[in-house]
Design a protein around this motif. Structure first.
Motif, PDB file in Angstrom:
ATOM      1  N   GLU A  71      35.142 -22.149 -13.115  1.00 45.33           N
ATOM      2  CA  GLU A  71      33.599 -22.877 -13.587  1.00 45.33           C
ATOM      3  C   GLU A  71      32.982 -22.722 -14.667  1.00 45.33           C
ATOM      4  O   GLU A  71      31.848 -23.384 -14.905  1.00 45.33           O
ATOM      5  N   GLY A  72      33.523 -21.725 -15.409  1.00 48.91           N
ATOM      6  CA  GLY A  72      32.856 -21.733 -16.908  1.00 48.91           C
ATOM      7  C   GLY A  72      31.803 -20.369 -16.869  1.00 48.91           C
ATOM      8  O   GLY A  72      31.110 -20.290 -17.547  1.00 48.91           O
ATOM      9  N   LYS A  73      31.820 -19.551 -15.779  1.00 52.92           N
ATOM     10  CA  LYS A  73      30.871 -18.482 -15.831  1.00 52.92           C
ATOM     11  C   LYS A  73      31.338 -17.303 -16.728  1.00 52.92           C
ATOM     12  O   LYS A  73      32.559 -17.147 -16.779  1.00 52.92           O
ATOM     13  N   LYS A  74      30.242 -16.924 -17.397  1.00 50.82           N
ATOM     14  CA  LYS A  74      30.778 -15.967 -18.591  1.00 50.82           C
ATOM     15  C   LYS A  74      30.213 -14.610 -18.156  1.00 50.82           C
ATOM     16  O   LYS A  74      30.658 -13.613 -18.831  1.00 50.82           O
ATOM     17  N   LYS A  75      29.091 -14.428 -17.637  1.00 50.23           N
ATOM     18  CA  LYS A  75      28.397 -13.183 -17.413  1.00 50.23           C
ATOM     19  C   LYS A  75      27.997 -12.782 -15.884  1.00 50.23           C
ATOM     20  O   LYS A  75      27.648 -13.694 -15.198  1.00 50.23           O
ATOM     21  N   VAL A  76      28.305 -11.563 -15.378  1.00 50.99           N
ATOM     22  CA  VAL A  76      28.081 -11.375 -13.940  1.00 50.99           C
ATOM     23  C   VAL A  76      27.258 -10.155 -13.729  1.00 50.99           C
ATOM     24  O   VAL A  76      27.574  -9.064 -14.467  1.00 50.99           O
ATOM     25  N   TYR A  77      26.641 -10.052 -12.855  1.00 52.76           N
ATOM     26  CA  TYR A  77      25.988  -8.684 -12.169  1.00 52.76           C
ATOM     27  C   TYR A  77      26.654  -8.257 -10.977  1.00 52.76           C
ATOM     28  O   TYR A  77      26.438  -9.236 -10.067  1.00 52.76           O
ATOM     29  N   LEU A  78      26.992  -7.081 -10.878  1.00 53.67           N
ATOM     30  CA  LEU A  78      27.713  -6.701  -9.752  1.00 53.67           C
ATOM     31  C   LEU A  78      26.644  -5.878  -8.884  1.00 53.67           C
ATOM     32  O   LEU A  78      26.072  -5.016  -9.203  1.00 53.67           O
ATOM     33  N   LEU A  79      26.486  -6.203  -7.593  1.00 54.77           N
ATOM     34  CA  LEU A  79      25.778  -5.528  -6.726  1.00 54.77           C
ATOM     35  C   LEU A  79      26.645  -4.843  -5.652  1.00 54.77           C
ATOM     36  O   LEU A  79      27.324  -5.621  -4.699  1.00 54.77           O
ATOM     37  N   THR A  80      26.619  -3.591  -5.792  1.00 53.13           N
ATOM     38  CA  THR A  80      27.406  -2.866  -4.513  1.00 53.13           C
ATOM     39  C   THR A  80      26.713  -1.984  -3.795  1.00 53.13           C
ATOM     40  O   THR A  80      25.389  -1.740  -3.970  1.00 53.13           O
ATOM     41  N   SER A  81      27.442  -1.265  -2.590  1.00 50.68           N
ATOM     42  CA  SER A  81      26.908  -0.095  -1.927  1.00 50.68           C
ATOM     43  C   SER A  81      27.960   0.629  -1.692  1.00 50.68           C
ATOM     44  O   SER A  81      29.084   0.374  -1.296  1.00 50.68           O
ATOM     45  N   PRO A  82      27.637   1.922  -1.943  1.00 49.78           N
ATOM     46  CA  PRO A  82      28.737   3.133  -1.743  1.00 49.78           C
ATOM     47  C   PRO A  82      29.028   3.281  -0.175  1.00 49.78           C
ATOM     48  O   PRO A  82      29.801   4.057  -0.077  1.00 49.78           O
ATOM     49  N   ASP A  83      28.362   2.829   0.748  1.00 51.05           N
ATOM     50  CA  ASP A  83      28.330   3.067   2.091  1.00 51.05           C
ATOM     51  C   ASP A  83      29.643   2.504   2.850  1.00 51.05           C
ATOM     52  O   ASP A  83      29.684   2.668   4.119  1.00 51.05           O
ATOM     53  N   SER A  84      30.358   1.626   2.132  1.00 47.66           N
ATOM     54  CA  SER A  84      31.538   1.166   2.715  1.00 47.66           C
ATOM     55  C   SER A  84      32.590   0.837   1.908  1.00 47.66           C
ATOM     56  O   SER A  84      32.065   0.532   0.552  1.00 47.66           O
ATOM     57  N   THR A  85      33.912   1.072   1.851  1.00 48.56           N
ATOM     58  CA  THR A  85      34.848   0.746   0.995  1.00 48.56           C
ATOM     59  C   THR A  85      34.865  -0.873   0.501  1.00 48.56           C
ATOM     60  O   THR A  85      35.133  -0.953  -0.582  1.00 48.56           O
ATOM     61  N   TYR A  86      34.321  -1.596   1.552  1.00 52.64           N
ATOM     62  CA  TYR A  86      34.364  -3.139   1.199  1.00 52.64           C
ATOM     63  C   TYR A  86      33.341  -3.430   0.362  1.00 52.64           C
ATOM     64  O   TYR A  86      33.591  -4.072  -0.803  1.00 52.64           O
ATOM     65  N   THR A  87      32.008  -2.881   0.579  1.00 53.86           N
ATOM     66  CA  THR A  87      31.147  -3.141  -0.252  1.00 53.86           C
ATOM     67  C   THR A  87      31.006  -2.548  -1.711  1.00 53.86           C
ATOM     68  O   THR A  87      30.410  -2.822  -2.529  1.00 53.86           O
ATOM     69  N   ALA A  88      31.596  -1.252  -1.818  1.00 56.46           N
ATOM     70  CA  ALA A  88      31.462  -0.701  -2.991  1.00 56.46           C
ATOM     71  C   ALA A  88      32.775  -1.097  -3.901  1.00 56.46           C
ATOM     72  O   ALA A  88      32.741  -1.095  -5.041  1.00 56.46           O
ATOM     73  N   ASN A  89      33.973  -1.701  -3.377  1.00 53.08           N
ATOM     74  CA  ASN A  89      35.195  -1.763  -4.136  1.00 53.08           C
ATOM     75  C   ASN A  89      35.335  -3.319  -4.580  1.00 53.08           C
ATOM     76  O   ASN A  89      35.782  -3.739  -5.490  1.00 53.08           O
ATOM     77  N   LEU A  90      34.891  -4.127  -3.444  1.00 54.77           N
ATOM     78  CA  LEU A  90      35.364  -5.728  -3.849  1.00 54.77           C
ATOM     79  C   LEU A  90      34.672  -6.190  -5.041  1.00 54.77           C
ATOM     80  O   LEU A  90      35.429  -7.016  -5.752  1.00 54.77           O
ATOM     81  N   PRO A  91      33.419  -5.665  -5.267  1.00 52.68           N
ATOM     82  CA  PRO A  91      32.812  -6.343  -6.514  1.00 52.68           C
ATOM     83  C   PRO A  91      33.445  -5.654  -7.824  1.00 52.68           C
ATOM     84  O   PRO A  91      33.457  -6.723  -8.760  1.00 52.68           O
TER      85      PRO A  91
END
Length: 296
Positions: A71-91
């Protein structure tokens, strides 16, 4: 259940309870399948009896990252939570693929699951010198609705991408507020497809349509076990485990499912979806190239 003679175990979605259950089933050789558990670390954390059945976090993240680059995206901000494996690692998996493909991670933020106020994270995003053209998070209910409402309320219009846990009636119910949000699913009901037929049969049986692809995931687990028992020719747990591990191009409801040659997290299709007008619209369905998928 083990004391009662269970020869197969099906565990919850999250890696943490599945790993805990696996500490009991692994020494006994009981094949254990997690319903929609997608953390790629869980099979190694338990041992050779543990199987995922849903597209793994790193596979989902790869599909979303490839789409973002396309899609042409160049820059990303990652929002995570350490409270679960899913929310911590997927981003973070997303970030690895995104950078490998030429994108840049320009910021990171964290949240605590269940927190009601995202103003600090939103302020951080607004104050970035290098503004992102994409926010990637694996937040889900109630965190994702709270975040997107406050983000848009603060006049931040940056597109937000997520994963399978936001393909729900609650998020869909936010209507135009989530327009443009990209997420994943285990499949999409193309006209004439097996999944369309399953959805119709489910609605007739349950009195309402499936709320996600978790319902068909549960059904496919039954099909996988049925095939494994037929292949094994017995109900011996080790024979069933070996038969599951050897499945290749098994025709499920959502597409072909393969365990052979994997670490027991299946290779299977990922459907990319985008909310438009309060409805989830299908973008494309893909199986990412294994060489692009980051290691757990």
């Amino acid at each position: 259940m083990i004391d009662a003679g269970a020869k197969i175990m099906i565990t919850p979605c999250d890696a943490d309870p599945s790993i805990s259950a696996g500490q009991l089933t692994q020494p006994l050789g009981i094949p254990t399948l997690t319903l929609c558990g997608s953390a790629p670390v869980l099979t190694a954390a338990v041992g050779d009896v543990m199987f995922g059945t849903y597209p793994a976090d790193n596979v989902q993240a790869t599909a979303v990252a490839n789409f973002a680059i396309a899609e042409g995206k160049k820059k990303v901000y990652l929002l995570t939570s350490p409270d679960s494996t899913y929310t911590a690692n997927l981003p973070e998996y997303f970030g690895k693929v995104f950078e490998k493909k030429g994108g840049a991670v320009v910021g990171r933020g964290t949240f605590t699951m269940g927190q009601p106020d995202f103003s600090a994270e939103i302020t951080n995003i607004k104050n970035l010198a290098d503004q992102p053209d994409l926010i990637m998070t694996a937040a889900y209910e109630p965190d994702f609705p709270a975040f997107i409402q406050q983000l848009r309320g603060a006049d931040v219009t940056v597109p937000v991408y997520g994963a399978d846990a936001i393909g729900t009636p609650t998020v869909k119910g936010l209507g135009k507020l989530v327009d443009g949000v990209v997420y994943t699913a285990a499949g999409y009901a193309e006209p004439g497809s097996k999944l369309q037929a399953f959805n119709a049969a489910f609605a007739k049986y349950a009195g309402h349509a499936p709320e996600s692809t978790y319902e068909v995931n549960g059904y496919e687990i039954g099909l996988i076990l049925d095939q494994a028992v037929k292949t094994a020719g017995s109900d011996d747990p080790k024979a069933i485990r070996d038969a599951i591990a050897g499945l290749k191009d098994f025709d499920g409801i959502t597409g072909k499912i393969t365990y052979a040659g994997t670490d027991r997290m299946p290779l299977r299709p990922v459907a990319l979806m985008r909310y438009e007008g309060g409805e989830g619209k299908h973008i494309q369905t893909m199986i990412p190239d294994a060489a692009d998928v980051p290691a757990p």
